[in-house]
Design a protein around this motif. Structure first.
Motif, short mmCIF file in Angstrom:
data_model
loop_
_atom_site.label_atom_id
_atom_site.label_comp_id
_atom_site.label_asym_id
_atom_site.label_seq_id
_atom_site.Cartn_x
_atom_site.Cartn_y
_atom_site.Cartn_z
N GLY A 62 0.80 -1.22 0.00
CA GLY A 62 0.00 0.00 0.00
C GLY A 62 0.83 1.26 0.00
N ALA A 63 2.05 1.19 -0.48
CA ALA A 63 2.98 2.32 -0.43
C ALA A 63 2.81 3.22 -1.65
CB ALA A 63 4.41 1.82 -0.35
N ARG A 64 2.84 4.54 -1.43
CA ARG A 64 2.93 5.48 -2.55
C ARG A 64 4.34 5.39 -3.13
NH1 ARG A 64 1.73 11.31 -0.69
NH2 ARG A 64 1.68 11.71 -2.93
N PHE A 65 4.44 5.24 -4.44
CA PHE A 65 5.70 4.89 -5.09
C PHE A 65 5.99 5.86 -6.22
CE2 PHE A 65 8.14 2.52 -8.30
CZ PHE A 65 9.18 2.03 -7.54
N VAL A 66 7.22 6.36 -6.24
CA VAL A 66 7.71 7.18 -7.35
C VAL A 66 8.86 6.45 -8.02
CG1 VAL A 66 8.83 9.34 -8.00
CG2 VAL A 66 7.01 9.36 -6.28
N SER A 67 8.70 6.16 -9.29
CA SER A 67 9.73 5.49 -10.08
C SER A 67 10.74 6.53 -10.59
CB SER A 67 9.08 4.76 -11.26
OG SER A 67 10.05 4.29 -12.16
N VAL A 68 12.03 6.26 -10.33
CA VAL A 68 13.11 7.16 -10.78
C VAL A 68 14.09 6.35 -11.62
CG1 VAL A 68 14.86 8.83 -10.06
CG2 VAL A 68 12.83 8.46 -8.63
N ASP A 75 23.58 10.33 -13.72
CA ASP A 75 22.40 10.67 -14.51
C ASP A 75 21.72 11.87 -13.86
OD1 ASP A 75 20.08 10.82 -15.94
OD2 ASP A 75 19.57 8.68 -15.78
N TRP A 76 21.95 13.07 -14.41
CA TRP A 76 21.45 14.29 -13.79
C TRP A 76 19.94 14.40 -13.89
CZ3 TRP A 76 24.13 16.65 -10.35
CH2 TRP A 76 25.53 16.55 -10.38
N ARG A 77 19.32 13.57 -14.76
CA ARG A 77 17.86 13.55 -14.79
C ARG A 77 17.29 13.05 -13.46
NH1 ARG A 77 17.62 10.37 -20.45
NH2 ARG A 77 19.44 9.48 -19.43
N VAL A 78 18.04 12.18 -12.80
CA VAL A 78 17.63 11.70 -11.49
C VAL A 78 17.56 12.85 -10.50
CG1 VAL A 78 18.41 10.33 -9.51
CG2 VAL A 78 18.46 9.34 -11.81
N VAL A 79 18.58 13.70 -10.50
CA VAL A 79 18.61 14.84 -9.57
C VAL A 79 17.43 15.77 -9.85
CG1 VAL A 79 19.95 16.84 -8.80
CG2 VAL A 79 21.11 14.68 -9.34
N ARG A 80 17.20 16.08 -11.11
CA ARG A 80 16.10 16.98 -11.46
C ARG A 80 14.76 16.41 -11.03
NH1 ARG A 80 19.12 17.74 -16.30
NH2 ARG A 80 17.75 16.29 -17.41
N GLN A 81 14.57 15.11 -11.25
CA GLN A 81 13.30 14.50 -10.87
C GLN A 81 13.09 14.53 -9.36
OE1 GLN A 81 12.58 10.56 -12.44
NE2 GLN A 81 10.68 10.30 -11.27
N LEU A 82 14.15 14.25 -8.60
CA LEU A 82 14.02 14.23 -7.14
C LEU A 82 13.81 15.63 -6.58
CD1 LEU A 82 16.71 11.54 -6.31
CD2 LEU A 82 14.25 11.34 -5.97
N ILE A 107 22.88 16.69 -2.30
CA ILE A 107 22.72 17.55 -3.49
C ILE A 107 21.35 18.19 -3.52
CG2 ILE A 107 22.64 17.54 -6.02
CD1 ILE A 107 24.65 15.17 -5.92
N VAL A 108 20.30 17.38 -3.32
CA VAL A 108 18.93 17.88 -3.44
C VAL A 108 18.64 18.91 -2.35
CG1 VAL A 108 16.49 17.21 -3.37
CG2 VAL A 108 18.15 15.78 -4.60
N ARG A 109 19.23 18.76 -1.17
CA ARG A 109 18.97 19.72 -0.09
C ARG A 109 19.44 21.13 -0.45
NH1 ARG A 109 20.56 18.84 6.21
NH2 ARG A 109 22.68 18.89 5.38
N ARG A 110 20.36 21.27 -1.37
CA ARG A 110 20.79 22.59 -1.82
C ARG A 110 19.67 23.33 -2.55
NH1 ARG A 110 26.38 23.21 -1.60
NH2 ARG A 110 26.30 24.81 -3.21
N PHE A 111 18.67 22.57 -3.05
CA PHE A 111 17.58 23.16 -3.83
C PHE A 111 16.23 23.11 -3.10
CE2 PHE A 111 20.85 21.56 -6.63
CZ PHE A 111 21.05 22.61 -7.52
N TRP A 112 16.17 22.36 -1.98
CA TRP A 112 14.94 22.29 -1.21
C TRP A 112 15.31 22.04 0.26
CZ3 TRP A 112 10.13 23.72 -1.24
CH2 TRP A 112 9.25 23.20 -0.30
#
Length: 386
Positions: A62-68, A75-82, A107-112
């Protein structure tokens, strides 16, 4: 459904196929967190072809799931998606579960803006690349707000690599005893998986890779078969060592008695069918499959690695041997096979151990207490955090 008044935890992990024991912890957490005041989403980095299988496993919890999809090491697309996920869902806590998600969190914490938590499950798989990745991981952990270790040896290693004592917490792996309780007799489960009639069915489960020691276990089973013991060994799991293990079984002439089952969609029935579970690992954290076997009242023979000796007391709720030795496995298996009444006693005590100390609800209360501290500066369960 998400509740806008509850903080959101993003559980982040890199995995493949349908995942392993650590993924059970991640997905199962989503069932407990809402009752403890948190919403959660599982964001999984994976080879593009493995997304559907991981999504299906997440759905079973029953988990909400995001496919990356993760197409290559950088793969910088991974960073952008996250970053997009964190901004859209207003993530309060990033909870990573292995080295790649630890790196990405910084890395992501620098943007959020968000708090960073990591669970250390172990540095067990050794390839030519992993020394670099594991060193980078330890560098990242020193910069996390909180680090959760699933065994005492991992806690000690994190402290050695520079994680502050105030940020490092030991919270053992745990199993949901409501799910992992015996629902079939051993004979019923054997019939369900078409196991052979008569004799002793030994089982093992895990990633087919060198650190699991399955080659040693296969050789030990071969020795016992040649000595006249009526045993069968079935090993569940997939991995890069499968071709070598298949060749070893063929070379020993044991294709009838020793089988590699591949990935199992119903591991619970398999565990309920076997007469004994064997952990032959050279390196581990605190293996989920051992906790699950013990919760299902299966007698366990395990190598004395990492967090296992804190879980199993030799001769009481399981049997312990030294790792890396065919001879140790042979002698341990002889002890396991010698007395059916003793196997039953050990199995009953194993279940009591899990119920008393390794239940999943208690683990989640400890984890959410850490979340509470990070977001509010308060501990809801002060007695659970050292």
């Amino acid at each position: 459904m998400p509740n806008s008044h509850r903080p959101l935890v993003l559980q982040v992990r890199s995995s493949n196929a349908t995942g392993g024991g650590a993924d059970t912890l991640v997905f199962n957490a989503t069932r407990y967190l809402p009752e403890l005041g948190y919403d959660t989403i599982c964001a999984y980095l994976h080879p593009p072809a493995d997304g559907p299988a991981l999504a299906e496993r997440a759905a079973s919890f029953g988990a909400r799931f995001v496919s990356v999809p993760d197409r290559h090491p950088v793969d910088w697309r991974v960073v952008r998606q996250l970053i997009g996920v964190c901004r859209r869902e207003k993530v309060a806590i990033w909870h990573s579960n292995e080295y790649k998600s630890n790196i990405l969190g910084l890395i992501v914490r620098r943007f959020w803006p968000m708090r960073l938590v990591s669970t250390v499950h172990g540095w067990v798989e050794h390839t030519w690349k992993t020394p670099f990745y594991y060193s980078l991981d330890k560098f990242c952990l020193r910069r996390y707000d909180k680090v959760i270790c699933v065994s005492r040896d991992l806690e000690e290693e994190c402290l050695r690599c520079g994680v502050r004592t105030s940020r490092c917490h030991l919270i053992d792996n745990a199993v949901d005893t409501r799910d992992f309780c015996r629902t079939q007799s051993r004979d019923e489960a054997k019939q369900a998986i078409n196991a052979p009639n008569g004799g002793i069915l030994l089982g093992a489960m895990g990633r087919l890779s060198p650190e699991k020691g399955f080659d040693l276990l296969i050789r030990a089973a071969d020795i016992l078969i040649h000595r006249g013991h009526d045993i069968t060994l079935w090993i569940a799991g997939e991995g890069r060592a499968r071709p070598e293990l298949e060749r070893l079984i063929a070379d020993l002439g044991q294709s009838e008695r020793i089988r590699l089952l591949g990935h199992l969609s119903d591991a619970k029935t398999f565990l309920q069918a076997i007469d004994g579970f064997v952990l032959s690992s050279l390196r581990e954290g605190l293996p989920m499959v051992v906790l699950e076997a013990m919760s299902l009242q299966v007698p366990v023979l395990a190598t004395r690695v990492a967090g296992v000796p804190s879980l199993i007391q030799d001769g009481e709720n399981g049997l312990l041997i030294e790792s890396g030795s065919v001879e140790e496995l042979v002698s341990g298996l002889i002890r396991l096979l010698a007395d059916g009444d003793n196997r039953h006693r050990i199995a009953q005590q194993a279940r009591r151990t899990i119920e008393a100390t390794y239940g999943f609800e208690g683990r989640m209360k400890q984890i959410t207490s850490i979340y509470d501290w990070l977001l509010n500066g308060t501990l809801a369960y002060k007695n659970t955090i050292k």
